[in-house]
Design a protein around this motif. Structure first.
Motif, PDB file in Angstrom:
ATOM      1  N   ALA A 279      10.166 -23.927   1.314  1.00  0.00           N
ATOM      2  CA  ALA A 279       9.330 -25.058   1.244  1.00  0.00           C
ATOM      3  C   ALA A 279       8.492 -24.852  -0.160  1.00  0.00           C
ATOM      4  O   ALA A 279       8.411 -25.945  -0.854  1.00  0.00           O
ATOM      5  N   LEU A 280       8.433 -23.780  -0.549  1.00  0.00           N
ATOM      6  CA  LEU A 280       7.853 -23.579  -1.735  1.00  0.00           C
ATOM      7  C   LEU A 280       8.972 -23.867  -3.136  1.00  0.00           C
ATOM      8  O   LEU A 280       8.277 -24.375  -4.025  1.00  0.00           O
TER       9      LEU A 280
ATOM     10  N   ILE B  77      11.383 -19.800   5.702  1.00  0.00           N
ATOM     11  CA  ILE B  77      10.883 -21.233   5.638  1.00  0.00           C
ATOM     12  C   ILE B  77       9.846 -21.484   4.601  1.00  0.00           C
ATOM     13  O   ILE B  77       9.874 -22.369   3.936  1.00  0.00           O
ATOM     14  N   ALA B  78       9.007 -20.549   4.469  1.00  0.00           N
ATOM     15  CA  ALA B  78       8.075 -20.634   3.490  1.00  0.00           C
ATOM     16  C   ALA B  78       8.557 -20.558   2.149  1.00  0.00           C
ATOM     17  O   ALA B  78       8.144 -21.319   0.953  1.00  0.00           O
TER      18      ALA B  78
ATOM     19  N   ALA C 205       7.788 -18.513  -4.239  1.00  0.00           N
ATOM     20  CA  ALA C 205       9.204 -18.664  -3.453  1.00  0.00           C
ATOM     21  C   ALA C 205       9.968 -17.472  -3.608  1.00  0.00           C
ATOM     22  O   ALA C 205      10.526 -16.927  -2.816  1.00  0.00           O
TER      23      ALA C 205
ATOM     24  N   GLY D 213      11.261 -25.869  -2.651  1.00  0.00           N
ATOM     25  CA  GLY D 213      11.268 -27.574  -2.617  1.00  0.00           C
ATOM     26  C   GLY D 213      10.208 -28.138  -3.419  1.00  0.00           C
ATOM     27  O   GLY D 213      10.477 -29.065  -4.287  1.00  0.00           O
ATOM     28  N   LEU D 214       9.073 -27.695  -3.289  1.00  0.00           N
ATOM     29  CA  LEU D 214       7.610 -28.054  -4.038  1.00  0.00           C
ATOM     30  C   LEU D 214       8.175 -27.881  -5.511  1.00  0.00           C
ATOM     31  O   LEU D 214       7.687 -28.867  -6.447  1.00  0.00           O
TER      32      LEU D 214
END
Length: 104
Positions: free
Chosen positions: A44-45, A40-41, A9, A47-48
């Motif tokens: 997203a990472l 976006i990526a 990220a 968030g994970l």
């Protein structure tokens, strides 16, 4: 696994921060699409990673990776100054990231 997500990220944050420079105010389609995809990526990472990591630590490490990488690429790619003070401050950020990783 969360630290791996967080690391990538951070790398993607570097990609979109540098990508913003190449979008020319979002007038160039290819760099703009790359930059938006990286944003976006990266989120997203992040968030994970936040599923198991403390938010304060994860956010600080994420932004730290992005800050250090972007500053170094600014020097390398964009000809920004590499003064001793600037490099020392980048080193302090790296020390903070390592400290947060060790404390988590």
């Amino acid at each position: 696994m969360s630290w791996i997500f967080l690391f990538f990220a951070g790398l993607l944050e570097i990609g979109w921060a540098i990508g913003l420079k190449y979008t020319d105010g979002f007038t160039r389609p290819a760099p703009t699409l790359f930059t938006i995809a990286s944003m976006i990526a990266s989120l997203a990472l992040l968030g994970l990673a936040l599923k198991t990591l403390p938010v304060g630590t994860a956010y600080a490490v994420w932004t730290g990776i992005g800050t250090v990488g972007t500053a170094l690429l600014g020097v390398w790619l964009l000809g920004e100054p590499a003064t001793a003070t600037r490099l020392a401050c980048i080193g302090l950020i790296v020390a903070g990231i390592v400290g947060l990783k060790l404390a988590a």
